[in-house]
Design a protein around this motif. Structure first.
Motif, mmCIF file in Angstrom:
data_model
loop_
_atom_site.group_PDB
_atom_site.id
_atom_site.type_symbol
_atom_site.label_atom_id
_atom_site.label_comp_id
_atom_site.label_asym_id
_atom_site.label_seq_id
_atom_site.Cartn_x
_atom_site.Cartn_y
_atom_site.Cartn_z
ATOM 1 N N SER A 1 1.954 6.339 -7.053
ATOM 2 C CA SER A 1 0.903 7.282 -7.469
ATOM 3 C C SER A 1 1.435 8.713 -7.448
ATOM 4 O O SER A 1 1.159 9.506 -8.351
ATOM 5 C CB SER A 1 -0.308 7.177 -6.546
ATOM 6 O OG SER A 1 -0.947 5.937 -6.718
ATOM 7 N N LYS A 2 2.221 9.051 -6.420
ATOM 8 C CA LYS A 2 2.818 10.389 -6.347
ATOM 9 C C LYS A 2 3.781 10.604 -7.512
ATOM 10 O O LYS A 2 3.804 11.681 -8.116
ATOM 11 C CB LYS A 2 3.559 10.575 -5.026
ATOM 12 C CG LYS A 2 2.647 10.746 -3.837
ATOM 13 C CD LYS A 2 3.442 10.903 -2.551
ATOM 14 C CE LYS A 2 2.533 11.002 -1.345
ATOM 15 N NZ LYS A 2 3.310 11.089 -0.081
ATOM 16 N N GLN A 3 4.587 9.594 -7.824
ATOM 17 C CA GLN A 3 5.526 9.704 -8.943
ATOM 18 C C GLN A 3 4.772 9.844 -10.264
ATOM 19 O O GLN A 3 5.196 10.592 -11.146
ATOM 20 C CB GLN A 3 6.468 8.507 -8.968
ATOM 21 C CG GLN A 3 7.471 8.505 -7.837
ATOM 22 C CD GLN A 3 8.346 7.265 -7.837
ATOM 23 O OE1 GLN A 3 8.183 6.360 -8.649
ATOM 24 N NE2 GLN A 3 9.296 7.223 -6.901
ATOM 25 N N LEU A 4 3.683 9.128 -10.414
ATOM 26 C CA LEU A 4 2.880 9.229 -11.629
ATOM 27 C C LEU A 4 2.287 10.630 -11.765
ATOM 28 O O LEU A 4 2.304 11.215 -12.855
ATOM 29 C CB LEU A 4 1.775 8.171 -11.626
ATOM 30 C CG LEU A 4 0.879 8.118 -12.861
ATOM 31 C CD1 LEU A 4 1.702 7.815 -14.115
ATOM 32 C CD2 LEU A 4 -0.203 7.069 -12.679
ATOM 33 N N ASP A 5 1.802 11.190 -10.659
ATOM 34 C CA ASP A 5 1.282 12.563 -10.689
ATOM 35 C C ASP A 5 2.386 13.547 -11.063
ATOM 36 O O ASP A 5 2.170 14.456 -11.860
ATOM 37 C CB ASP A 5 0.684 12.948 -9.329
ATOM 38 C CG ASP A 5 -0.639 12.246 -9.046
ATOM 39 O OD1 ASP A 5 -1.251 11.719 -10.001
ATOM 40 O OD2 ASP A 5 -1.044 12.212 -7.864
ATOM 41 N N SER A 6 3.572 13.362 -10.487
ATOM 42 C CA SER A 6 4.708 14.233 -10.802
ATOM 43 C C SER A 6 5.082 14.115 -12.277
ATOM 44 O O SER A 6 5.377 15.104 -12.941
ATOM 45 C CB SER A 6 5.899 13.867 -9.923
ATOM 46 O OG SER A 6 7.025 14.607 -10.264
ATOM 47 N N SER A 7 5.051 12.890 -12.788
ATOM 48 C CA SER A 7 5.358 12.660 -14.195
ATOM 49 C C SER A 7 4.327 13.342 -15.097
ATOM 50 O O SER A 7 4.689 13.938 -16.116
ATOM 51 C CB SER A 7 5.386 11.155 -14.472
ATOM 52 O OG SER A 7 5.519 10.895 -15.835
ATOM 53 N N ARG A 8 3.069 13.277 -14.711
ATOM 54 C CA ARG A 8 2.021 13.938 -15.491
ATOM 55 C C ARG A 8 2.205 15.449 -15.489
ATOM 56 O O ARG A 8 2.030 16.102 -16.521
ATOM 57 C CB ARG A 8 0.646 13.568 -14.955
ATOM 58 C CG ARG A 8 0.228 12.163 -15.310
ATOM 59 C CD ARG A 8 -1.171 11.856 -14.845
ATOM 60 N NE ARG A 8 -1.518 10.483 -15.185
ATOM 61 C CZ ARG A 8 -2.163 9.653 -14.396
ATOM 62 N NH1 ARG A 8 -2.561 10.054 -13.200
ATOM 63 N NH2 ARG A 8 -2.424 8.422 -14.784
ATOM 64 N N LYS A 9 2.585 16.020 -14.331
ATOM 65 C CA LYS A 9 2.835 17.455 -14.252
ATOM 66 C C LYS A 9 4.025 17.835 -15.125
ATOM 67 O O LYS A 9 3.996 18.846 -15.822
ATOM 68 C CB LYS A 9 3.088 17.875 -12.800
ATOM 69 C CG LYS A 9 1.851 17.878 -11.943
ATOM 70 C CD LYS A 9 2.184 18.252 -10.509
ATOM 71 C CE LYS A 9 0.967 18.124 -9.615
ATOM 72 N NZ LYS A 9 1.299 18.367 -8.199
ATOM 73 N N SER A 10 5.082 17.015 -15.083
ATOM 74 C CA SER A 10 6.262 17.284 -15.915
ATOM 75 C C SER A 10 5.894 17.221 -17.391
ATOM 76 O O SER A 10 6.325 18.073 -18.183
ATOM 77 C CB SER A 10 7.374 16.280 -15.612
ATOM 78 O OG SER A 10 7.827 16.425 -14.298
ATOM 79 N N SER B 1 0.832 -1.198 0.000
ATOM 80 C CA SER B 1 0.000 0.000 0.000
ATOM 81 C C SER B 1 0.874 1.259 0.000
ATOM 82 O O SER B 1 0.591 2.214 -0.723
ATOM 83 C CB SER B 1 -0.909 -0.012 1.223
ATOM 84 O OG SER B 1 -1.660 1.177 1.289
ATOM 85 N N LEU B 2 1.953 1.269 0.788
ATOM 86 C CA LEU B 2 2.885 2.403 0.803
ATOM 87 C C LEU B 2 3.568 2.562 -0.553
ATOM 88 O O LEU B 2 3.734 3.672 -1.053
ATOM 89 C CB LEU B 2 3.935 2.222 1.906
ATOM 90 C CG LEU B 2 3.441 2.396 3.336
ATOM 91 C CD1 LEU B 2 4.541 2.031 4.320
ATOM 92 C CD2 LEU B 2 2.976 3.819 3.569
#
Length: 185
Positions: free
Chosen positions: A43-52, A36-37
């Protein structure tokens, strides 16, 4: 004996339940918590990748909105590579417009990452030092220097010296520093 059996089986079942809880269910729950962690981090890395990616797309759209003339100016200010011949020809063209000739040309590439520790990201640009000299009267030198300053190519004058000569002629020795973008992709 029948009475002992009546208590032995439930105690044995409770013991088996405790054993299963301690040695099977608890480790399975712990690994689920770890997963889960990891899922949260991914998920945080995926969000960061989407922002990039969004930023990259935005910059690409912005770049595409430039006219070809503006792009040519940008590439002249900070080219994608060091074109030694073109740089020297540009400076020679400026000097020729004032009736001057550049001499004693020397170009040295510099390693801008030499003084960085390995944890820092490498510089996205390269530098070169170009030294040359011109002989001219002071007024033509000032005019040449002004045009060199106003040229689109990004240059820093890092050293300038002069020697007096005959008949109001001076020999000016330049050392300039110029930059270019490294191919980082």
């Amino acid at each position: 004996t029948d009475n002992n059996m009546r208590y032995t089986i439930p105690i044995l079942l409770v013991g088996v339940a405790i054993f299963i809880t301690l040695f099977y269910t608890k480790p399975a729950m712990d690994s689920t918590t770890g997963l889960s962690l990891e899922n949260t981090n991914l998920s945080k890395q995926l969000d960061s990748s989407r922002k990039s990616q969004s930023t990259i797309d935005e910059k690409a759209t912005q770049y595409k909105s430039f006219s070809t003339e503006e792009i040519a100016k940008l590439e002249k200010i900070l080219p994608n590579d060091i074109d030694n011949v073109k740089l020297i020809m540009d400076i020679d063209e400026i000097s020729a417009s004032h009736g001057l000739k550049i001499r004693n040309v020397d170009l040295k590439l510099e390693d801008v990452n030499a003084n960085q520790n390995q944890q820092q990201a490498p510089n996205p640009y390269g530098t070169a030092r170009l030294s040359f000299s011109v002989t001219s009267p002071y007024d033509r030198f000032v005019s040449f220097f002004g045009d060199l300053e106003d040229s689109l190519r990004l240059v820093d004058v890092s050293a300038l010296s002069f020697t007096a000569g005959d008949k109001d002629l001076y020999e000016f020795n330049f050392e300039i520093k110029t930059y270019w973008l490294k191919n980082t992709i």
